[in-house]
Design an enzyme around this catalytic site. Structure first.
Site, PDB file in Angstrom:
ATOM      1  N   ARG A 124     -88.438 -26.815  26.037  1.00 43.01           N
ATOM      2  CA  ARG A 124     -88.601 -28.045  25.851  1.00 43.01           C
ATOM      3  C   ARG A 124     -88.994 -28.918  27.024  1.00 43.01           C
ATOM      4  O   ARG A 124     -88.894 -29.935  27.189  1.00 43.01           O
ATOM      5  CB  ARG A 124     -87.261 -28.525  25.282  1.00 43.01           C
ATOM      6  CG  ARG A 124     -86.716 -28.081  24.087  1.00 43.01           C
ATOM      7  CD  ARG A 124     -85.288 -28.609  23.590  1.00 43.01           C
ATOM      8  NE  ARG A 124     -84.788 -28.071  22.657  1.00 43.01           N
ATOM      9  CZ  ARG A 124     -83.854 -28.611  21.623  1.00 43.01           C
ATOM     10  NH1 ARG A 124     -83.692 -29.915  21.798  1.00 43.01           N
ATOM     11  NH2 ARG A 124     -83.370 -27.979  20.570  1.00 43.01           N
ATOM     12  N   ILE A 130     -87.461 -28.763  29.991  1.00 46.66           N
ATOM     13  CA  ILE A 130     -86.469 -29.159  30.752  1.00 46.66           C
ATOM     14  C   ILE A 130     -86.453 -28.323  32.239  1.00 46.66           C
ATOM     15  O   ILE A 130     -85.976 -29.219  33.144  1.00 46.66           O
ATOM     16  CB  ILE A 130     -85.104 -28.948  30.078  1.00 46.66           C
ATOM     17  CG1 ILE A 130     -84.761 -29.710  29.163  1.00 46.66           C
ATOM     18  CG2 ILE A 130     -83.859 -28.847  31.124  1.00 46.66           C
ATOM     19  CD1 ILE A 130     -83.613 -29.498  28.030  1.00 46.66           C
ATOM     20  N   TYR A 146     -94.188 -22.603  38.556  1.00 46.36           N
ATOM     21  CA  TYR A 146     -94.141 -22.982  39.872  1.00 46.36           C
ATOM     22  C   TYR A 146     -95.513 -23.192  40.682  1.00 46.36           C
ATOM     23  O   TYR A 146     -95.812 -24.136  41.365  1.00 46.36           O
ATOM     24  CB  TYR A 146     -93.556 -21.809  40.742  1.00 46.36           C
ATOM     25  CG  TYR A 146     -92.066 -21.778  40.507  1.00 46.36           C
ATOM     26  CD1 TYR A 146     -91.291 -22.838  40.143  1.00 46.36           C
ATOM     27  CD2 TYR A 146     -91.384 -20.296  40.432  1.00 46.36           C
ATOM     28  CE1 TYR A 146     -89.900 -22.769  39.910  1.00 46.36           C
ATOM     29  CE2 TYR A 146     -90.244 -20.266  40.013  1.00 46.36           C
ATOM     30  CZ  TYR A 146     -89.369 -21.461  40.021  1.00 46.36           C
ATOM     31  OH  TYR A 146     -87.902 -21.271  39.571  1.00 46.36           O
TER      32      TYR A 146
END
Length: 278
Positions: free
Chosen positions: A189, A191, A227
């Site tokens: 989602r 998050i 990342y």
């Protein structure tokens, strides 16, 4: 592949003595620190820290765990223990989770005692209104509403640096992000992406050095991609010899943060591929 990443939580007791970098010395016992006036000001900043982000599907609010947050600590221990147990193949997950709970609780106690040199962040998620109930209330001061969704740890300087960091070893005087995980039912989602941004926002607001480090296991392609999209680059990679110690090889990654805060209050739909994985 479980959709969670924990960067090898260091359950070893933090080092008993480290340089203070001019912001406070280490106290005896409990991993606490003696706080200078500057460190006291940073502690206030840490206590007041909030990072909020609104998705189409709900709202995430991230804050720092404080020594007084006993109820939150219990929920955090369960979240971390459950996440670690997912990665265990040689023992029943439930039994291993129970074994981990005590060790993690002690570890968190030690780390909270190092504030403001280190911080444990916790994120709470509240779903958006579906139309069959009351509308979501997103007012100030309601960031504890909803369920605990995620957590991450941030070491801000040498005093807060872990006593036994994973390899390749990051420079201890620079900020280091680790132990990131998102609750199983709330993954995929976006998050994880916002949790990473919250960590960066805290580093900037605490006036720490702007070069930040983290680890990513080589097999974790999804968080690695996240990342890289966030601006992190590989600094060093574990030798293949780490397999001899039954560990997974890892990348040490780094990023230079901008001087401005990245705090978010916007809405995004770009969340499908922003998850954490191990």
């Amino acid at each position: 592949m479980a959709s969670v990443q924990i960067d090898m939580v260091r359950l070893a007791r933090p080092a008993a003595s480290k340089g203070d970098g001019g912001s406070g010395g280490v106290a005896g016992g409990g991993g606490g620190v003696f706080l200078s006036p500057r460190a006291l000001s940073q502690l206030d900043e840490l206590t007041a820290f909030r990072y909020a982000h609104s998705f189409p599907h709900g709202r995430l609010t991230v804050r720092a765990l404080t020594p007084a947050d006993d109820a939150e600590s219990d929920a955090l221990v369960r979240l971390l223990a459950s996440s670690f147990a997912e990665n265990v193949r040689w023992a029943p997950a439930q039994r291993y989770e129970q074994l981990l709970a005590f060790v993690i609780r002690r570890y968190l106690y030690e780390r909270r005692g190092l504030a403001p040199h280190a911080a444990v962040l916790v994120g709470y998620y509240r779903p958006a209104a579906t139309g069959d109930g009351e509308e979501e209330e997103g007012g100030e001061g309601e960031d504890d509403d909803g369920e605990m969704a995620c957590t991450a740890e941030v070491s801000l300087d040498a005093v807060g640096a872990p006593g036994a960091p994973p390899t390749p070893t990051p420079p201890l005087e620079f900020p280091y992000i680790c132990n990131m995980t998102v609750k199983t039912s709330l993954r995929r989602r976006g998050i994880g992406k916002q949790l990473l941004k919250a960590c960066e926002d805290l580093i900037i607001k605490m006036d720490a050095k702007k070069r930040v480090y983290l680890h990513c296991r080589i097999i974790d392609q999804i968080p690695f991609n996240m990342y890289r999209k966030a601006g992190y680059n590989i600094v060093q990679t574990d030798s293949i010899l780490v397999w001899l110690s039954l560990q997974k090889r890892k990348h040490l990654m780094s990023k230079e943060l901008l001087q401005t805060s990245v705090s978010s209050e916007s809405t995004t739909k770009d969340f499908d591929d922003n998850i954490l994985s191990s």
